[in-house]
Design an enzyme around this catalytic site. Sequence first.
Site, short mmCIF file in Angstrom:
data_model
loop_
_atom_site.label_atom_id
_atom_site.label_comp_id
_atom_site.label_asym_id
_atom_site.label_seq_id
_atom_site.Cartn_x
_atom_site.Cartn_y
_atom_site.Cartn_z
N HIS A 25 0.48 -1.67 -0.03
CA HIS A 25 -0.11 -0.62 0.24
C HIS A 25 1.21 1.46 0.13
O HIS A 25 0.86 2.44 -1.33
CB HIS A 25 -1.11 -0.04 0.90
CG HIS A 25 -1.61 0.94 1.50
ND1 HIS A 25 -3.47 1.46 0.59
CD2 HIS A 25 -1.68 2.56 1.78
CE1 HIS A 25 -3.60 2.18 0.86
NE2 HIS A 25 -3.00 3.19 2.04
N GLU A 26 1.78 0.88 1.11
CA GLU A 26 2.56 2.51 1.15
C GLU A 26 3.52 2.65 -0.51
O GLU A 26 3.87 3.29 -0.55
CB GLU A 26 3.83 2.63 2.07
CG GLU A 26 2.65 2.53 3.29
CD GLU A 26 1.43 3.74 3.82
OE1 GLU A 26 1.50 4.69 3.46
OE2 GLU A 26 0.43 3.24 4.31
N HIS A 29 2.06 4.53 -3.19
CA HIS A 29 2.17 5.97 -2.46
C HIS A 29 3.12 6.70 -2.85
O HIS A 29 3.49 7.59 -3.97
CB HIS A 29 1.81 6.41 -1.14
CG HIS A 29 0.69 6.49 -0.81
ND1 HIS A 29 -0.71 6.82 -1.54
CD2 HIS A 29 -0.27 5.59 0.23
CE1 HIS A 29 -2.08 6.06 -0.56
NE2 HIS A 29 -1.34 5.74 0.26
#
Length: 456
Positions: A25-26, A29
């Site tokens: 997920h990170e 980003h």
Amino acid sequence: MLESPSILMMIGAFFLVLGPLVVFHELGHYLVGRLFGVRADAFSVGFGKELLGWTDQRGTRWKLSALPLGGYVQFAGDMNAASMPDPANAASPAAGTFQAAKLWHRALIVLAGPLTNLVLAVAIFAAFNFIYGKIVTEPVVVSFEAKSDAQAAGIKPGDRIVAVSGNAVASIADIPEHVAYFPGRTINVAVERGGQALVLPVKLTPLTVADRFGNETKAAELGIDFVAPVVREFAGNSPAKAAGMLRQDRITAVDGVAVTSFSDVRRLVVDRPGKVVQVNVLREGQPLTVAVPLGAAPATDAAGRAIKVGQLGINGGQIVPVGVVEAITTGADQSVGIMKMMVTGIVQIFTGERSVKELGGPIKIAKYSGEQFSLGWTQFVWFAALISINLAFINLLPIPGLDGGHLAFYAAEAVRRKPLGARSQEWAFRTGMALVLALMLFVTINDLASLPIFGG
């Protein structure tokens, strides 16, 4: 019912699920931020005090933090881990900061995290589809289970289900998402009968469904057997194959008891491990009788005791191999279907159709992680895909502090042609974080109350 895994297995499996999903997920980003030239000050798995870390050549601090319930990327210009903009940078954002990026760049950077989780889930489902193929069974009614809601509504053997609640049905796999989550409701089932189209209202009886670990949920089903008693595939070391049965044999009776569905066959052999049964079949229109010494497979009974169950070693579903493209599109359809069911479940909790006890937090995820891990890697990886979709869904909620809250701010900025005021954003973030913390506290208490030690 199987015995629950140990606490250590639950904790280990929890980190094995959540850790990689948070990293993916990170990374979504972070990588999209780098693509648009935004510097990252910190990349953290977990929150709070840093346990270990290092700083790379770009000045990003990569770290593992004490509270392992998520993670964050803090971009240049962010005031904290929640990505609140630094007021000192607001008036004239410096180059390379998050606030200096174009609006659509910022939106894509924020959206990349949940999308990465969705892509990961689709990839897992696609891999399963490609490796194992898919079972394709036409939605033609073969027979009914006891106390069938569909039979009570007037559906008959031979009817082909073409739609449920207005949603087209091509295979039996299309049915559960429009039935299982609506106990107590009346749904419209469209069928074809002898070339005639009919729409029949079916009242769904609420059922309490328990998995092999005793976890219960509220659900519904039509009560239809769709699988005819025709041999499609053989399991490894199949007793039926060794006894001389062939693919496309149609089973008509087991030990003199007539059968009309694959479920009938299963019921007649499960209690006879190791015994020889006389199986009547039709092969190319000719009746034959095959004596089959049943296999004895290990299982557990309702009290958790080890038992043996009888098996023919046959499969009535047709397994169809799929190519790479179809595996991916099917995986995407599966992911979208799961997200739809999540939305339905949340709406039903708010409207009172479902109990708030069905909401789960970290403790329940750890419990389920350990249970799925104890069943093997296949079940565990499938469960990880479900949790990945959950992470994407939760993060897309329009709550300040979550990715969806940031996207809501950017939508407002696009309409207003300027960002919301610093004070408005600050109060929104505080309210959002308070809501998230309150929800975390509630689901944690909910999880604790469901544990056996507290009478759950």
